[in-house]
Design an enzyme around this catalytic site. Sequence first.
Site, short mmCIF file in Angstrom:
data_model
loop_
_atom_site.label_atom_id
_atom_site.label_comp_id
_atom_site.label_asym_id
_atom_site.label_seq_id
_atom_site.Cartn_x
_atom_site.Cartn_y
_atom_site.Cartn_z
CD GLU A 1 -3.87 -2.77 7.18
OE1 GLU A 1 -2.56 -2.80 6.62
OE2 GLU A 1 -4.14 -1.69 6.83
N GLY B 1 1.80 2.71 10.48
CA GLY B 1 2.43 3.83 10.39
C GLY B 1 2.98 4.22 11.66
N GLY C 1 2.63 -0.94 4.49
CA GLY C 1 2.87 0.39 4.10
C GLY C 1 4.08 0.98 3.98
N GLY C 2 4.74 1.27 4.65
CA GLY C 2 6.00 2.15 4.92
C GLY C 2 6.97 1.37 4.25
CD GLU D 1 -3.20 5.73 6.36
OE1 GLU D 1 -3.35 5.83 4.98
OE2 GLU D 1 -2.19 5.22 6.84
CB SER E 1 4.79 -1.32 12.16
OG SER E 1 4.31 -0.07 12.18
CG HIS F 1 -5.97 1.96 4.86
ND1 HIS F 1 -5.40 2.82 5.61
CD2 HIS F 1 -5.01 0.91 4.70
CE1 HIS F 1 -4.26 2.66 6.10
NE2 HIS F 1 -3.89 1.47 5.74
CG ASN G 1 -1.62 1.35 1.26
OD1 ASN G 1 -1.84 2.09 0.32
ND2 ASN G 1 -2.25 1.63 2.58
CD1 TRP G 2 3.97 1.11 -2.32
CD2 TRP G 2 3.75 1.78 -4.58
NE1 TRP G 2 4.79 0.48 -3.04
CE2 TRP G 2 4.84 0.74 -4.31
CE3 TRP G 2 3.49 2.59 -5.88
CZ2 TRP G 2 5.30 0.11 -5.35
CZ3 TRP G 2 4.15 1.63 -6.78
CH2 TRP G 2 5.25 0.63 -6.78
CE LYS G 3 0.05 3.54 4.47
NZ LYS G 3 -0.10 3.65 5.96
C1 PEP Z 1 -0.85 0.21 6.03
O1 PEP Z 1 -0.97 1.26 5.42
O2 PEP Z 1 -1.79 -0.72 5.38
C2 PEP Z 1 0.23 -0.31 6.79
C3 PEP Z 1 0.10 -1.40 7.36
O3 PEP Z 1 0.92 0.75 6.92
P1 PEP Z 1 2.33 0.58 7.76
O4 PEP Z 1 3.06 -0.67 7.10
O5 PEP Z 1 3.48 1.73 7.52
O6 PEP Z 1 2.22 0.53 9.13
#
Ligand code: PEP
Length: 251
Positions: free
Chosen positions: A168, A174, A234-235, A98, A213, A96, A11-13
């Site tokens: 999640e 994040g 994500g990150g 967010e 994370s 998601h 997930n590059w957001k």
């Molecule tokens: C996400 O946004 O779905 C996610 C899991 O982010 P991160 O890995 O950065 O916590």
Amino acid sequence: MSERRPYLAANWKMNKTIEEAEAFLGAFLPRIESGGPDVVVCPSFLALKSTVEHCAQSSVRVGAQNMHEEAAGAFTGEVSAPMLREVGVDAVILGHSERRQYFNESDEALARKVPAALAAGLEPILCVGETEAQRDADDTHAVLTHQVSTDLAEVGLAELDSVVIAYEPVWAIGTGRTATPEQAQDAILFIRNLVREREQGAGERIRIVYGGSMKPENAGELMAQADIDGGLVGGASLDPDDFAAIVAAAQ
Ligand code: PEP
């Protein structure tokens, strides 16, 4: 890991221009062999077409990060499932945290979005998870029950296998704070049992991944848990080396 094929989604957001997405793929795709885990990258809407074209000769598939439940109409700024299919998109992240937090995405809207995605031939990656306050109040199971039962209410048994659920926990997204393998396994087993209540076989077959994370250093331990079928990342998915290392940890 079970008979279920591991599933890793990036997930590059709101990150990576088209040029940056292409540079990522130039480094990442040669490292992904076909026959391994399912790998899906989810760039911004604008980078979807180019990403589909770059992934065409690979086993990596492309997902969007959101969609509207209607196929067309007066919904300024929105993108529909048929529009995503037209450019070769295979999957879509829905619900998601967010989007729930900043854009008022509701479970009622998700109850329409998930079947709309399936009807168009998109694989929904449905995100569920509790906030820190909900976990502290011992509400995790109630939250997951509400989200899973509402969001999947209109999905028939035959289509459940085509849904991927991402657990999640909001407090882990994040933040650098990962759920322990045991916390993630407990919540994912709980979700799997909710699906088993609909139908035993569907609960065995549905893929449920962890997100929050996930990094190369913790991915192996998380995915070694009996019910964790992969990750929504994500990150760490912004870096081709890190994401390739997470994919490698799933094999
Ligand atoms: C996400 O946004 O779905 C996610 C899991 O982010 P991160 O890995 O950065 O916590």
